[in-house]
Write an enzyme that holds these catalytic residues in place. Structure first.
Site, PDB file in Angstrom:
ATOM      1  CD  GLU A   1      -3.055  -1.148   0.800  1.00 34.57           C
ATOM      2  OE1 GLU A   1      -3.420  -0.075   0.295  1.00 34.57           O
ATOM      3  OE2 GLU A   1      -3.734  -2.174   0.777  1.00 34.57           O
TER       4      GLU A   1
ATOM      5  CB  CYS B   1      -1.612   7.121   1.257  1.00 38.16           C
ATOM      6  SG  CYS B   1      -3.129   6.502   1.977  1.00 38.16           S
TER       7      CYS B   1
HETATM    8  P1  NAD Z   1       8.543   4.546   4.516  1.00 45.86           P
HETATM    9  O1  NAD Z   1       8.565   3.800   3.241  1.00 45.86           O
HETATM   10  O2  NAD Z   1       9.659   5.468   4.800  1.00 45.86           O
HETATM   11  O3  NAD Z   1       8.509   3.518   5.755  1.00 45.86           O
HETATM   12  C1  NAD Z   1       7.485   2.572   5.908  1.00 45.86           C
HETATM   13  C2  NAD Z   1       7.981   1.460   6.803  1.00 45.86           C
HETATM   14  O4  NAD Z   1       9.011   0.720   6.150  1.00 45.86           O
HETATM   15  C3  NAD Z   1       8.556   1.914   8.139  1.00 45.86           C
HETATM   16  O5  NAD Z   1       8.110   1.061   9.167  1.00 45.86           O
HETATM   17  C4  NAD Z   1      10.064   1.754   7.909  1.00 45.86           C
HETATM   18  O6  NAD Z   1      10.801   1.545   9.086  1.00 45.86           O
HETATM   19  C5  NAD Z   1      10.098   0.535   7.025  1.00 45.86           C
HETATM   20  N1  NAD Z   1      11.302   0.355   6.192  1.00 45.86           N
HETATM   21  C6  NAD Z   1      12.169   1.308   5.752  1.00 45.86           C
HETATM   22  N2  NAD Z   1      13.134   0.736   4.981  1.00 45.86           N
HETATM   23  C7  NAD Z   1      12.855  -0.595   4.939  1.00 45.86           C
HETATM   24  C8  NAD Z   1      13.470  -1.703   4.273  1.00 45.86           C
HETATM   25  N3  NAD Z   1      14.553  -1.562   3.511  1.00 45.86           N
HETATM   26  N4  NAD Z   1      12.915  -2.921   4.426  1.00 45.86           N
HETATM   27  C9  NAD Z   1      11.801  -3.088   5.180  1.00 45.86           C
HETATM   28  N5  NAD Z   1      11.179  -2.072   5.829  1.00 45.86           N
HETATM   29  C10 NAD Z   1      11.698  -0.838   5.693  1.00 45.86           C
HETATM   30  O7  NAD Z   1       7.146   5.283   4.576  1.00 45.86           O
HETATM   31  P2  NAD Z   1       6.582   6.253   5.723  1.00 45.86           P
HETATM   32  O8  NAD Z   1       7.332   7.520   5.708  1.00 45.86           O
HETATM   33  O9  NAD Z   1       6.453   5.516   6.997  1.00 45.86           O
HETATM   34  O10 NAD Z   1       5.103   6.493   5.191  1.00 45.86           O
HETATM   35  C11 NAD Z   1       4.785   7.451   4.254  1.00 45.86           C
HETATM   36  C12 NAD Z   1       4.479   6.782   2.928  1.00 45.86           C
HETATM   37  O11 NAD Z   1       3.465   5.797   3.111  1.00 45.86           O
HETATM   38  C13 NAD Z   1       3.906   7.745   1.915  1.00 45.86           C
HETATM   39  O12 NAD Z   1       4.454   7.479   0.654  1.00 45.86           O
HETATM   40  C14 NAD Z   1       2.421   7.436   1.944  1.00 45.86           C
HETATM   41  O13 NAD Z   1       1.743   7.820   0.770  1.00 45.86           O
HETATM   42  C15 NAD Z   1       2.439   5.961   2.153  1.00 45.86           C
HETATM   43  N6  NAD Z   1       1.179   5.459   2.707  1.00 45.86           N
HETATM   44  C16 NAD Z   1       0.370   4.697   1.912  1.00 45.86           C
HETATM   45  C17 NAD Z   1      -0.850   4.250   2.390  1.00 45.86           C
HETATM   46  C18 NAD Z   1      -1.781   3.433   1.535  1.00 45.86           C
HETATM   47  O14 NAD Z   1      -2.707   2.859   2.088  1.00 45.86           O
HETATM   48  N7  NAD Z   1      -1.598   3.362   0.237  1.00 45.86           N
HETATM   49  C19 NAD Z   1      -1.229   4.577   3.697  1.00 45.86           C
HETATM   50  C20 NAD Z   1      -0.380   5.340   4.476  1.00 45.86           C
HETATM   51  C21 NAD Z   1       0.827   5.768   3.969  1.00 45.86           C
END
Ligand code: NAD
Length: 468
Positions: free
Chosen positions: A238, A272
């Site tokens: 997502e 998002c």
């Molecule tokens: P992010 O991608 O920075 O981090 C998300 C998660 O991934 C965190 O828990 C982080 O610690 C983890 N992570 C980071 N690197 C990783 C790796 N290499 N392997 C595994 N896990 C790893 O995103 P964020 O800043 O937490 O969230 C914001 C983003 O999420 C925005 O792009 C937003 O649009 C999206 N989002 C999407 C939805 C949806 O339903 N489509 C909902 C909420 C947020």
């Protein structure tokens, strides 16, 4: 000494606390515990699983004030919006509780008439469902209750063990969610929190698991998919969006402008499905922009613990530089800043709500996810131009059309690639509907009955009864 996450209050820049992170040894142990415990959980009657989740639901309501206060402290989300998130999560939980039995039910999809001739008999075909097993839920910080519950509630109800890695930006909330689930009767080795940064998430994916359900950015989602690929497990992503709205020439301009301003700036644009691009029909462009800017200038920015604050600080400091770079690029290419455009001079990671016009698709602000309080408004001459611009994106999460003519709006939306289509609304999620994206917005879907079935392996039964 163990590594820690420093939890900083984005509104004050003060250290709230240091939380120890799980190292690779602890993570390996946690995955193994979940693996060992999962079969017994799968065999637990559905009624018992539902009872525990109902208790969790009730605890969310009972403790909403204190849970929201934690969320506000660590993410800067205004308290009214934080409380709204906690108190709206039960709606999703109720949907899952009400629909899980139906999704799990065995289906007889074919049955031959009984053949009376010796040597023949009757063929029956049945579908049943098994849990995936141990699933990893890597979560985002912007709506930790919503995006978490979308995954861990149906995963638990369908008999999976969940290894849950909350975002490092919402680690206190993640720990509170885990404590509440355990208090509600979900065994400690069935819902297993792993605290850490992206490194902990990456480490988790090195272990044998049966599925990864990720919410976060496109860039990280791609890494997660690549890390999971060798195991050939279920990967659900997502991801982000660059969500457009198109305002036709036949609307009530004042009402639509106010609604769209909320869609763009709620939670500081850190949703998002926040609106990130608005296209306005040329015939109503000027009055629309005027009302839109007036609405935005009326938003109260300030201390997120005050109930009437609408805009708090950004949750992550580095996002300010991302926004500044997008604005510099836009202004250099001719964009006009009608309000905002800079950080706010006060402690905390505040950025003034910003409205840009004269924008084009040659600017990064109209192409890359901003995830902040910035919106670009572009004039269009007709519906065809609007469709072309809405589709000119790598993302495809949601799209909105505002018009008094349903057929016109639905016709336009049918031509736009998106997981959700909104007529006269935006920034909306419903438990009954799949939450899903196209292209860089992700793979799979949460919510709806699809969002329950995604935690199950189907099994096809070919059953032959022979006449002796
Ligand atoms: P992010 O991608 O920075 O981090 C998300 C998660 O991934 C965190 O828990 C982080 O610690 C983890 N992570 C980071 N690197 C990783 C790796 N290499 N392997 C595994 N896990 C790893 O995103 P964020 O800043 O937490 O969230 C914001 C983003 O999420 C925005 O792009 C937003 O649009 C999206 N989002 C999407 C939805 C949806 O339903 N489509 C909902 C909420 C947020």
């Amino acid at each position: 000494m163990a590594d820690t996450i420093s939890v900083i209050n984005p509104a004050t820049e003060e250290l709230i606390k240091e939380i120890p992170v799980d190292d690779s040894v602890i993570i390996a142990d946690k995955v193994q515990q979940a693996r060992a415990a999962q079969p017994a959980w799968a065999a637990t009657p559905l009624a018992d699983k539902i009872a525990a989740i109902k208790t969790f639901r009730d605890l969310l309501v009972e403790r909403a004030d204190s849970l929201a206060a934690t969320l506000t402290a660590e993410t800067g989300k205004p308290i009214t919006q934080a409380k709204n998130e906690v108190l709206s999560t039960p709606q999703r939980i109720d949907f899952f509780i009400e629909n899980v039995a139906q999704v799990l039910a065995a289906q007889r999809v074919y049955q031959e008439p009984w053949q009376a001739v010796p040597g023949t008999g009757q063929l029956e075909e049945v579908i049943t469902y098994d849990p995936l097993g141990v699933v990893v839920n890597i979560s985002a910080w912007n709506y930790p209750y919503f995006v978490g519950a979308n995954v861990f509630i149906p995963a638990l109800l369908t008999g999976n063990a969940v290894v849950y890695k909350p975002s490092e930006i919402a680690a206190m909330t993640g720990s509170e969610i885990a404590a509440l689930l355990h208090e509600s009767g979900i065994p400690n080795d069935i819902f297993v929190p792993v605290i850490g940064t992206g490194l902990a998430g990456a480490t988790l994916l090195e272990h044998p698991i049966d599925g990864v359900f990720f919410t976060g950015s496109y860039a990280t989602g791609q890494k997660v998919a690549m890390a999971a690929a060798p195991q050939l497990i279920k990967v659900q992503l997502e991801l982000g969006g660059k969500d457009p709205a198109y305002v036709c020439d036949d609307v009530d301009v004042a009402a639509v402008a106010a609604g769209l301003a909320d869609g763009a700036f709620y939670n500081n644009g850190q949703s998002c499905c926040a609106l990130e691009r608005i296209y306005v029909h040329t015939d109503i462009y000027e009055p629309f922009v005027e009302t839109f800017v007036q609405t935005v200038q009326g938003f109260k920015l300030g201390d997120p613990t005050e109930p009437d604050t609408y805009l708090g600080p950004l949750s992550r400091k580095p996002q300010i530089s991302v926004i500044e770079q997008q604005l510099q690029d836009a202004v250099a290419k001719g964009a006009q800043v009608l309000c905002g455009g800079q950080s706010v001079h006060r402690p905390g990671w505040y950025f003034a709500p910003t409205v840009l016009t004269n924008v084009t698709h040659g600017m990064t602000v109209m192409g890359e996810e901003t995830f902040g309080p910035v919106i670009g408004i572009q004039r269009v001459s007709d519906d065809h131009e609007a469709v072309a611009l809405m589709n000119d994106t790598d993302y495809g999460l949601t799209a909105a059309v505002y018009s008094s003519d349903r057929a016109r709006a639905v016709g336009i939306l049918g031509q736009v690639r998106s997981g959700s289509a909104y007529w006269n609304c935006c920034d909306r999620v419903s438990p009954q509907l799949p939450w899903t994206g196209r292209n860089h917005s992700g793979i799979g879907s949460t919510l709806s009955t699809l969002g329950i079935a995604n935690f199950l392996h189907p099994r096809g039964w070919h059953l032959k009864r022979y006449r002796k």
